[in-house]
Design a protein around this motif. Structure first.
Motif, short mmCIF file in Angstrom:
data_model
loop_
_atom_site.label_atom_id
_atom_site.label_comp_id
_atom_site.label_asym_id
_atom_site.label_seq_id
_atom_site.Cartn_x
_atom_site.Cartn_y
_atom_site.Cartn_z
N LYS A 144 0.82 -1.20 0.00
CA LYS A 144 0.00 0.00 0.00
C LYS A 144 0.86 1.26 0.00
CE LYS A 144 -3.89 -2.15 2.45
NZ LYS A 144 -4.79 -2.05 3.62
N ASP A 202 -5.77 3.33 -0.91
CA ASP A 202 -5.09 2.23 -1.61
C ASP A 202 -5.28 0.90 -0.88
OD1 ASP A 202 -3.47 0.80 -3.32
OD2 ASP A 202 -1.60 1.49 -2.40
N ASP A 203 -5.61 -0.14 -1.67
CA ASP A 203 -5.72 -1.49 -1.10
C ASP A 203 -4.59 -2.39 -1.58
OD1 ASP A 203 -6.40 -1.87 -3.74
OD2 ASP A 203 -8.45 -2.53 -3.36
N GLY A 204 -3.67 -1.84 -2.38
CA GLY A 204 -2.53 -2.62 -2.85
C GLY A 204 -2.83 -3.57 -3.99
N ASN A 238 -1.04 -1.85 -9.48
CA ASN A 238 -1.56 -1.25 -8.25
C ASN A 238 -1.60 0.26 -8.42
OD1 ASN A 238 1.31 -0.55 -7.75
ND2 ASN A 238 1.45 -2.74 -7.34
N ARG A 239 -2.10 0.94 -7.42
CA ARG A 239 -2.22 2.41 -7.50
C ARG A 239 -0.85 3.09 -7.48
NH1 ARG A 239 -7.89 3.36 -4.08
NH2 ARG A 239 -8.55 1.19 -4.30
N ARG A 240 0.10 2.48 -6.76
CA ARG A 240 1.46 3.04 -6.74
C ARG A 240 2.03 3.11 -8.15
NH1 ARG A 240 3.47 0.05 -3.22
NH2 ARG A 240 3.88 1.55 -1.54
#
Length: 211
Positions: free
Chosen positions: A28, A65-67, A147-149
């Protein structure tokens, strides 16, 4: 015997490498990361009002974020003609051509961040249910990010800034992040894969019995 063993080990190593690439950026987002990425995104050479609105919507999404992987749903409406803004490059062409240039320039960035389109299509006609009768879509694209990252990392990458204006002089965009649900592949490929596996398995069993 040795050849089979070496081949098996090589394939396992290659798959592990592919798995690591496909799953990069796991974990996350931290608040420090979010602040750093958004500060870089805020400097993108885009219409100022549009950037501020984007940042305001991006922050709560990043903080939640949930990763997990993200499927970014792009609903694209092409402008009748290019809409330049301060800092945008000069481009001689149609909005469709400007958007094509953006997408082609983005390919290596997508791949280096384990991201890729999973669906690209053009509408066959107008909205059938008239949910937004005033809007006509020129293209629909779904892009998968690990992922969001990874999404934030990509759009804050130094190579993204020179490319981004080509999209925003060409299109009005609805960008909707979607969680991974059920993905059904083309049934022809699925059935073919099952038959190939069955053929190989039966061949292995027959060879073992006869050997």
């Amino acid at each position: 015997m040795w050849f089979d063993l070496v081949l098996a080990v090589a394939l396992i190593v290659l798959y592990v490498a592919f798995w690591a690439w496909h799953s990069q950026g796991a974990g996350k987002l931290t608040q420090a990361e979010i602040d750093r990425y958004l500060a870089m995104i805020e400097k993108l050479p885009l219409p100022e009002k549009g950037v501020q609105t984007f940042i305001a919507r991006l922050r709560p999404w990043a903080e939640a974020d949930d990763g997990k992987p993200v499927y970014m749903f792009n609903l694209i409406h092409f402008f009748p003609q290019l809409q330049p803004f301060p800092g945008a490059p000069e481009f001689k062409g149609t909005p469709e051509q400007a958007n094509t240039r953006y997408e082609k320039s983005l390919i290596w960035l997508w791949l280096s961040h384990a991201s890729y389109p999973t669906f690209i299509g053009a509408p066959q006609g107008n909205n059938l249910t008239n949910i937004q009768p005033e809007r006509t879509w020129g293209n629909m694209t779904v892009v998968r990010y690990p992922n969001r990252r990874t999404f934030l990392k990509l759009i804050s990458h130094p190579a993204y800034a020179p490319v981004a204006p080509y999209k925003f002089i060409a299109v009005d965009l609805d960008l909707v992040p979607v969680s991974k649900g059920m993905i059904v592949p083309d049934l022809r490929l699925l059935v073919c894969g099952v038959f190939v596996i069955a053929f190989l398995l039966l061949g292995w069993i027959r060879a073992a019995l006869l050997g």
